[in-house]
Write a protein that holds these residues in place. Sequence first.
Motif, PDB file in Angstrom:
ATOM      1  N   HIS A 164       9.221   6.230  -9.081  1.00  0.00           N
ATOM      2  CA  HIS A 164       7.880   5.664  -8.924  1.00  0.00           C
ATOM      3  C   HIS A 164       7.336   6.106  -7.576  1.00  0.00           C
ATOM      4  O   HIS A 164       8.083   6.551  -6.696  1.00  0.00           O
ATOM      5  CB  HIS A 164       7.880   4.133  -9.053  1.00  0.00           C
ATOM      6  CG  HIS A 164       8.666   3.417  -8.017  1.00  0.00           C
ATOM      7  ND1 HIS A 164      10.045   3.468  -7.950  1.00  0.00           N
ATOM      8  CD2 HIS A 164       8.280   2.620  -6.980  1.00  0.00           C
ATOM      9  CE1 HIS A 164      10.468   2.727  -6.942  1.00  0.00           C
ATOM     10  NE2 HIS A 164       9.416   2.216  -6.326  1.00  0.00           N
ATOM     11  N   VAL A 180       4.004  -4.930  -8.633  1.00  0.00           N
ATOM     12  CA  VAL A 180       2.595  -4.930  -9.014  1.00  0.00           C
ATOM     13  C   VAL A 180       2.321  -5.988 -10.077  1.00  0.00           C
ATOM     14  O   VAL A 180       1.325  -6.708 -10.013  1.00  0.00           O
ATOM     15  CB  VAL A 180       2.164  -3.532  -9.502  1.00  0.00           C
ATOM     16  CG1 VAL A 180       0.755  -3.569 -10.086  1.00  0.00           C
ATOM     17  CG2 VAL A 180       2.231  -2.526  -8.348  1.00  0.00           C
ATOM     18  N   HIS A 224       6.245   5.009  -4.653  1.00  0.00           N
ATOM     19  CA  HIS A 224       6.236   4.269  -3.402  1.00  0.00           C
ATOM     20  C   HIS A 224       6.832   5.137  -2.303  1.00  0.00           C
ATOM     21  O   HIS A 224       7.630   6.053  -2.568  1.00  0.00           O
ATOM     22  CB  HIS A 224       7.005   2.957  -3.537  1.00  0.00           C
ATOM     23  CG  HIS A 224       6.199   1.867  -4.175  1.00  0.00           C
ATOM     24  ND1 HIS A 224       6.743   0.664  -4.584  1.00  0.00           N
ATOM     25  CD2 HIS A 224       4.865   1.787  -4.463  1.00  0.00           C
ATOM     26  CE1 HIS A 224       5.791  -0.110  -5.102  1.00  0.00           C
ATOM     27  NE2 HIS A 224       4.658   0.549  -5.033  1.00  0.00           N
ATOM     28  N   ASP A 245       2.899   6.326 -14.109  1.00  0.00           N
ATOM     29  CA  ASP A 245       2.796   5.972 -12.695  1.00  0.00           C
ATOM     30  C   ASP A 245       1.789   6.877 -11.992  1.00  0.00           C
ATOM     31  O   ASP A 245       0.972   6.406 -11.189  1.00  0.00           O
ATOM     32  CB  ASP A 245       4.167   6.081 -12.022  1.00  0.00           C
ATOM     33  CG  ASP A 245       4.448   4.919 -11.087  1.00  0.00           C
ATOM     34  OD1 ASP A 245       4.220   3.763 -11.501  1.00  0.00           O
ATOM     35  OD2 ASP A 245       4.888   5.140  -9.950  1.00  0.00           O
ATOM     36  N   GLY A 247       0.912   3.359  -2.557  1.00  0.00           N
ATOM     37  CA  GLY A 247       1.256   4.322  -3.594  1.00  0.00           C
ATOM     38  C   GLY A 247       0.131   5.282  -3.915  1.00  0.00           C
ATOM     39  O   GLY A 247       0.388   6.435  -4.312  1.00  0.00           O
ATOM     40  N   THR A 251       6.085  -1.084 -10.488  1.00  0.00           N
ATOM     41  CA  THR A 251       4.827  -0.343 -10.613  1.00  0.00           C
ATOM     42  C   THR A 251       4.573  -0.179 -12.108  1.00  0.00           C
ATOM     43  O   THR A 251       5.498  -0.303 -12.915  1.00  0.00           O
ATOM     44  CB  THR A 251       4.882   1.046  -9.932  1.00  0.00           C
ATOM     45  OG1 THR A 251       5.821   1.874 -10.635  1.00  0.00           O
ATOM     46  CG2 THR A 251       5.265   0.941  -8.473  1.00  0.00           C
ATOM     47  N   GLN A 278       6.839   2.747 -13.445  1.00  0.00           N
ATOM     48  CA  GLN A 278       8.191   2.997 -12.940  1.00  0.00           C
ATOM     49  C   GLN A 278       9.129   3.364 -14.096  1.00  0.00           C
ATOM     50  O   GLN A 278       9.035   2.817 -15.188  1.00  0.00           O
ATOM     51  CB  GLN A 278       8.743   1.766 -12.232  1.00  0.00           C
ATOM     52  CG  GLN A 278      10.178   1.971 -11.744  1.00  0.00           C
ATOM     53  CD  GLN A 278      10.724   0.771 -11.010  1.00  0.00           C
ATOM     54  OE1 GLN A 278      10.916   0.840  -9.818  1.00  0.00           O
ATOM     55  NE2 GLN A 278      10.971  -0.324 -11.720  1.00  0.00           N
TER      56      GLN A 278
END
Length: 273
Positions: A103, A227, A105, A131, A151, A187, A190
């Motif tokens: 993901h 999220v 991040h 994502d 992100g 997310t 993800q």
Amino acid sequence: MGGVAQSFGPFSVRRLMDGVFEAPVADLRHLGGSGPLAAFTAGVAGSTLPMDVNCFLLRSAEGLTLVDAGCGSAWGARYGHARAAMKEAGIDPGDIDRVLITHLHGDHALGLIESESAYFPRAEIVIPARDFAFFTDEAQRAAVPAARRGGFDVAARVRRAYGDRIRLVGEGAVTEGIVLLPLPGHTPGQAGYRLGSGENALVIIGDALHLAEAQAADPDLGFIYDVDPVIAGDTRRRLLGEAAEQGWALAGGHLPGILRARATEGRFVLTAV
């Protein structure tokens, strides 16, 4: 800082610890509300919970693959140690064939970048399509609280650095011996990556779990970093159940090693492989 290599399917897997994140206890949340949260935090000493920041080096006949890339130099000298571990192992950035991102991040994807350029000069970057779609959508950026927008910046920087070397993928096989499993919630898109099958399988789960023991025992415990906390809790419960049933080993962005799940007395337990 790297761990001992372990074998799963056709892969030799080595955990690379990029650093340690001190997660504030104040960032914890519980789907059951303040009562269950207070019951957990009463047993926590101090104001932070240390969590390893990991990425994973895979060796196979398909070459060298990373799952996630750590922070690189973006978060300061306390992080970025995965790069040093690869250098100590004689691996140059140009030796990496592909990087699979769980993901978008910063502690998973900023290691792809150095000075706004691609750190891995020839690697293919594999990103879950859902994502990427979320974190490149300006309408979604506007809808997310400002503190949770990192992100979107990460996605923009990765896209500028890698361009057409990015491959967007969905559920199913992404390369020889590796299958993408959707793990939404932390997310929207993800993903986990499963190597091998049955009791010889390893699933690298991103941030589906942050705290191994605590969240295995209580999947409704989470962080503000999710999220969608409800979906994240459902994903944790589903993942732990399937891993226990199938015999999968689990590794993650913040887990303290490679672990195996089992169900006992109505709860899950994770133990070292």
